[in-house]
Scaffold this active site. Structure first.
Site, PDB file in Angstrom:
ATOM      1  N   GLY A   1       0.827  -1.199   0.000  1.00 37.89           N
ATOM      2  CA  GLY A   1       0.000   0.000   0.000  1.00 37.89           C
ATOM      3  C   GLY A   1       0.865   1.253   0.000  1.00 37.89           C
ATOM      4  O   GLY A   1       1.970   1.279  -0.553  1.00 37.89           O
ATOM      5  N   SER A   2       0.381   2.292   0.673  1.00 36.38           N
ATOM      6  CA  SER A   2       0.945   3.625   0.468  1.00 36.38           C
ATOM      7  C   SER A   2       2.344   3.839   1.034  1.00 36.38           C
ATOM      8  O   SER A   2       2.984   4.827   0.681  1.00 36.38           O
ATOM      9  CB  SER A   2      -0.010   4.676   1.043  1.00 36.38           C
ATOM     10  OG  SER A   2      -1.211   4.706   0.300  1.00 36.38           O
ATOM     11  N   VAL A   3       2.838   2.953   1.912  1.00 36.36           N
ATOM     12  CA  VAL A   3       4.239   3.118   2.334  1.00 36.36           C
ATOM     13  C   VAL A   3       5.164   2.978   1.126  1.00 36.36           C
ATOM     14  O   VAL A   3       6.287   3.491   1.115  1.00 36.36           O
ATOM     15  CB  VAL A   3       4.659   2.110   3.436  1.00 36.36           C
ATOM     16  CG1 VAL A   3       3.972   2.435   4.753  1.00 36.36           C
ATOM     17  CG2 VAL A   3       4.389   0.681   3.015  1.00 36.36           C
TER      18      VAL A   3
END
Length: 255
Positions: free
Chosen positions: A16-18
């Site tokens: 995801g966004s990491v």
């Protein structure tokens, strides 16, 4: 029963966004964006057979590149990735250590699953830069953020600091291998953008009184192994970061 394996090294997940660290570090390094550059960000963006959305519905917004990472806008990140292009994005994924062993030689360690150019589809420029359609280990994500904490220098992880002989003498292990993956100017700009995630963005819960914290949140959908697609309502939440941001002594990831 407890899983005896070290999940941080042996299990993969969609980050995801990491994973947006990859997109933003490459875009800054290649002069594709500057931190204050403005983008027009719609609510949805169709690519290939898939339409991408932000986590929360919104009308068309004007966001700076720093706002995009602070608010973790998927659409804004994809717009940046489209300007960056497939080759430079894939190159940065590899440079930051994804899709390859960490060098720890831990039993059962996974090197992850990262699509290469031959596996690229019409929607890959949307899914890959926001941390979907690729699988990584937790250690790989930490290694990438640790490189940013080290001023852009990748430090190979290690498990053993020293060995102790029967007579009690201590023999230190050789220093970990290092190599530069982000130039200093780019890295300094990236740290400031990651600080905004914690000061005003999605990572405010990671703030610590008296310290500056830099990092990134991630909320990844969990794939459905039976039917394909994603399991409704099932997510993996994470935060990766370091502190104090201006002179880091600790980097960490929580998943």
């Amino acid at each position: 029963t407890e899983d005896p394996s070290n999940a941080a090294l042996t299990q993969v997940y969609e980050p995801g966004s990491v994973f947006k660290l990859v997109t933003f570090s490459a875009a800054l390094a290649n002069g594709v964006i500057s931190p204050n550059q403005d983008f027009t960000v719609p609510d949805a963006l169709p690519l290939g057979t898939y339409t991408f959305h932000d986590a929360e519905d919104h009308g068309t917004e004007d966001l700076s590149a720093t706002d995009i990472i602070a608010q973790s806008s998927n659409i804004g990140t994809i717009e940046i990735a489209e300007q960056l292009g497939e080759n430079r994005l894939l190159g940065q994924i590899s440079k930051l250590g994804f899709g390859q062993p960490t060098g720890l030689h831990f039993p059962g360690e996974s090197q992850g699953l990262v699509p290469n150019a031959s596996q690229w589809t019409g929607s890959s420029i949307g899914s890959t830069p926001i941390g979907q359609a690729d699988a990584v280990t937790v250690q790989q994500v930490l290694d990438a953020y640790n490189a940013v904490a080290n001023g852009g220098v990748f430090v190979a992880p290690r498990l053993v600091r020293a060995t102790v002989a029967p007579n009690g003498s201590v023999k230190a292990q050789p220093a970990a291998a290092t190599h530069r993956v982000i130039d200093p100017t780019t890295n300094a700009a990236l740290v400031k953008m990651l600080e905004s995630v914690v000061s005003t963005g999605t990572g405010v819960e990671a703030a610590i009184d008296g310290y500056t914290v830099a990092g990134k949140t991630g909320t990844a959908q969990m794939p459905d192994p039976t039917n394909g697609g994603y399991l409704p309502g099932a997510f993996v939440g994470s935060f990766a970061g370091f502190a104090p941001a201006e002179n880091p002594v600790l980097s960490c990831i929580v998943v």
